[in-house]
Design a protein around this motif. Sequence first.
Motif, PDB file in Angstrom:
ATOM      1  N   LEU A 126      63.875 106.805  78.295  1.00 53.64           N
ATOM      2  CA  LEU A 126      62.747 107.180  79.144  1.00 53.64           C
ATOM      3  C   LEU A 126      63.200 108.386  79.952  1.00 53.64           C
ATOM      4  O   LEU A 126      64.265 108.363  80.574  1.00 53.64           O
ATOM      5  CB  LEU A 126      62.369 106.049  80.092  1.00 53.64           C
ATOM      6  CG  LEU A 126      61.420 106.452  81.235  1.00 53.64           C
ATOM      7  CD1 LEU A 126      60.019 106.725  80.685  1.00 53.64           C
ATOM      8  CD2 LEU A 126      61.374 105.388  82.324  1.00 53.64           C
ATOM      9  N   TYR A 127      62.402 109.440  79.949  1.00 58.87           N
ATOM     10  CA  TYR A 127      62.721 110.656  80.694  1.00 58.87           C
ATOM     11  C   TYR A 127      61.793 110.769  81.891  1.00 58.87           C
ATOM     12  O   TYR A 127      60.569 110.643  81.765  1.00 58.87           O
ATOM     13  CB  TYR A 127      62.583 111.886  79.793  1.00 58.87           C
ATOM     14  CG  TYR A 127      63.502 111.834  78.589  1.00 58.87           C
ATOM     15  CD1 TYR A 127      64.820 112.264  78.673  1.00 58.87           C
ATOM     16  CD2 TYR A 127      63.054 111.300  77.380  1.00 58.87           C
ATOM     17  CE1 TYR A 127      65.668 112.190  77.572  1.00 58.87           C
ATOM     18  CE2 TYR A 127      63.897 111.216  76.282  1.00 58.87           C
ATOM     19  CZ  TYR A 127      65.196 111.656  76.396  1.00 58.87           C
ATOM     20  OH  TYR A 127      66.036 111.560  75.311  1.00 58.87           O
ATOM     21  N   SER A 147      56.007 101.979  75.239  1.00 57.46           N
ATOM     22  CA  SER A 147      56.174 100.898  76.206  1.00 57.46           C
ATOM     23  C   SER A 147      57.082 101.301  77.372  1.00 57.46           C
ATOM     24  O   SER A 147      56.926 100.781  78.486  1.00 57.46           O
ATOM     25  CB  SER A 147      56.742  99.656  75.520  1.00 57.46           C
ATOM     26  OG  SER A 147      58.014  99.926  74.950  1.00 57.46           O
ATOM     27  N   LEU A 148      57.998 102.217  77.155  1.00 54.31           N
ATOM     28  CA  LEU A 148      58.880 102.660  78.239  1.00 54.31           C
ATOM     29  C   LEU A 148      58.111 103.458  79.288  1.00 54.31           C
ATOM     30  O   LEU A 148      58.381 103.359  80.484  1.00 54.31           O
ATOM     31  CB  LEU A 148      60.032 103.499  77.677  1.00 54.31           C
ATOM     32  CG  LEU A 148      61.010 102.766  76.747  1.00 54.31           C
ATOM     33  CD1 LEU A 148      62.135 103.699  76.313  1.00 54.31           C
ATOM     34  CD2 LEU A 148      61.581 101.522  77.420  1.00 54.31           C
ATOM     35  N   VAL A 149      57.128 104.242  78.836  1.00 53.15           N
ATOM     36  CA  VAL A 149      56.279 104.983  79.773  1.00 53.15           C
ATOM     37  C   VAL A 149      55.402 104.008  80.545  1.00 53.15           C
ATOM     38  O   VAL A 149      55.219 104.135  81.765  1.00 53.15           O
ATOM     39  CB  VAL A 149      55.415 106.019  79.024  1.00 53.15           C
ATOM     40  CG1 VAL A 149      54.438 106.697  79.983  1.00 53.15           C
ATOM     41  CG2 VAL A 149      56.309 107.071  78.365  1.00 53.15           C
ATOM     42  N   GLU A 150      54.868 103.010  79.856  1.00 53.00           N
ATOM     43  CA  GLU A 150      54.044 102.001  80.527  1.00 53.00           C
ATOM     44  C   GLU A 150      54.866 101.246  81.574  1.00 53.00           C
ATOM     45  O   GLU A 150      54.391 101.008  82.694  1.00 53.00           O
ATOM     46  CB  GLU A 150      53.491 101.021  79.484  1.00 53.00           C
ATOM     47  CG  GLU A 150      52.495 101.650  78.521  1.00 53.00           C
ATOM     48  CD  GLU A 150      52.093 100.689  77.414  1.00 53.00           C
ATOM     49  OE1 GLU A 150      52.636  99.561  77.387  1.00 53.00           O
ATOM     50  OE2 GLU A 150      51.242 101.058  76.575  1.00 53.00           O
ATOM     51  N   ASP A 151      56.091 100.874  81.218  1.00 56.02           N
ATOM     52  CA  ASP A 151      56.959 100.159  82.161  1.00 56.02           C
ATOM     53  C   ASP A 151      57.242 101.010  83.397  1.00 56.02           C
ATOM     54  O   ASP A 151      57.314 100.494  84.519  1.00 56.02           O
ATOM     55  CB  ASP A 151      58.280  99.780  81.493  1.00 56.02           C
ATOM     56  CG  ASP A 151      58.101  98.692  80.438  1.00 56.02           C
ATOM     57  OD1 ASP A 151      57.056  98.038  80.442  1.00 56.02           O
ATOM     58  OD2 ASP A 151      59.022  98.528  79.609  1.00 56.02           O
ATOM     59  N   ALA A 152      57.388 102.315  83.203  1.00 58.01           N
ATOM     60  CA  ALA A 152      57.663 103.212  84.330  1.00 58.01           C
ATOM     61  C   ALA A 152      56.469 103.297  85.276  1.00 58.01           C
ATOM     62  O   ALA A 152      56.625 103.326  86.498  1.00 58.01           O
ATOM     63  CB  ALA A 152      58.042 104.602  83.811  1.00 58.01           C
TER      64      ALA A 152
END
Length: 396
Positions: free
Chosen positions: A119-120, A183-188
């Motif tokens: 995730l960036y 999903s990593l963007v959603e988690d962020a």
Amino acid sequence: MRKAWLPVALVAALVVVTIAYIRLVLIMSNNRPVYDALPQTVSIIFEFRNPSKGIENISGSAFHEHLKEAAFFKKLLSHLAEIDTFMKSGAADNAYSTWENSTLVASMSITGRDEFDYLYVLKKERYTEKMFMQFAENVKTKMSVTERAFRDATIYQMNPGNAESLLTCAFANGLLLASHTASLVEDAIIQLQEKNSLLMDKGFSEVYELAGEDADVVLFINLSNLGKYEPLLVNEEQSDFFKSIGQFGNWMELDIKVKDNSFMINGYTSARREKTFLAGFTSEPSTQVEITHVLPHNTALFFYYAVTDFDSFMEKRGKSFTPEMENFRNWISNEWCWGMLEPLNANYQGDAFLVVRAIDPEIAAQSLAEQARLFGDDLHLEEFKTFPIGQLSLND
């Protein structure tokens, strides 16, 4: 009775409203730190405090090609190049620079069996949501872009025609979020709406405050959570050593600077958890290092220890002295060092050494001689450049 409870009820209501307002302001703020987008369960983070300089130094280094042989670094550098291309393709200004006046973090996450992704999180000065929206509109003219609402934010998926380069991104609270795993963007985005920021973790904040401002890359590692990355980072032969790392300390930070054809690495480790190796040293003062003056010139690796005194160190660690140790405790001082000589390989036993600072050299010699006598032997002393050298037969 009702009148007596009225002031209490008003105060309680005021407190609730105040807390809700503060949280709302925090959630809506466009000046959030990049680490607010990361959960406390994260384990490996790369931070570029000056991405433009750091990426340039790494890419231009003599060992750049060797770095790309490591899967985790190869993916990181490849993604950064893709993000830079995406951002420039949607910029209205040809002189636009993705990394200038920016802070960038890349957080590694497990995404499947033996699979990982990053995730960036990018924070760029004077880069607003309006500018990001314009960027998204410009990109639509060059490639397929889909968008959807998620938690008061808009998530964009950009497809340049290559499924492997499919990029998911969003802009929330002044931060650009991007990943090849949606999903990593959603988690962020969810994390930004919560109050358990990584900066609230005392172990992380401790090493974060000590990180170097001029490092090309700052690497943060959560040693206690590192075990789940074992299949990705080490082979079976290194498994036992890797598992033991979690007992060393809590959070670790490493300042990495690129120097011509080498790295210069400096860092700190937090030892807040009681049942870690470093926890035994938290109250011990540092001393002037003297042992390193006598280490062999071909030393490959060494572990240096400094404490107030040996007895109190053992007591704090809950260690008792065995009968064999009694002839050592009366002369061991507050410094010792264990190391290995080059070449560093699996057959290191014959090239391992221990150096101990003695309270009194004569007492140390007498104690060692007594230890030999108890084993029915003597030290077989020989002289080398005015120094006595002996052998002590001890198993292990």
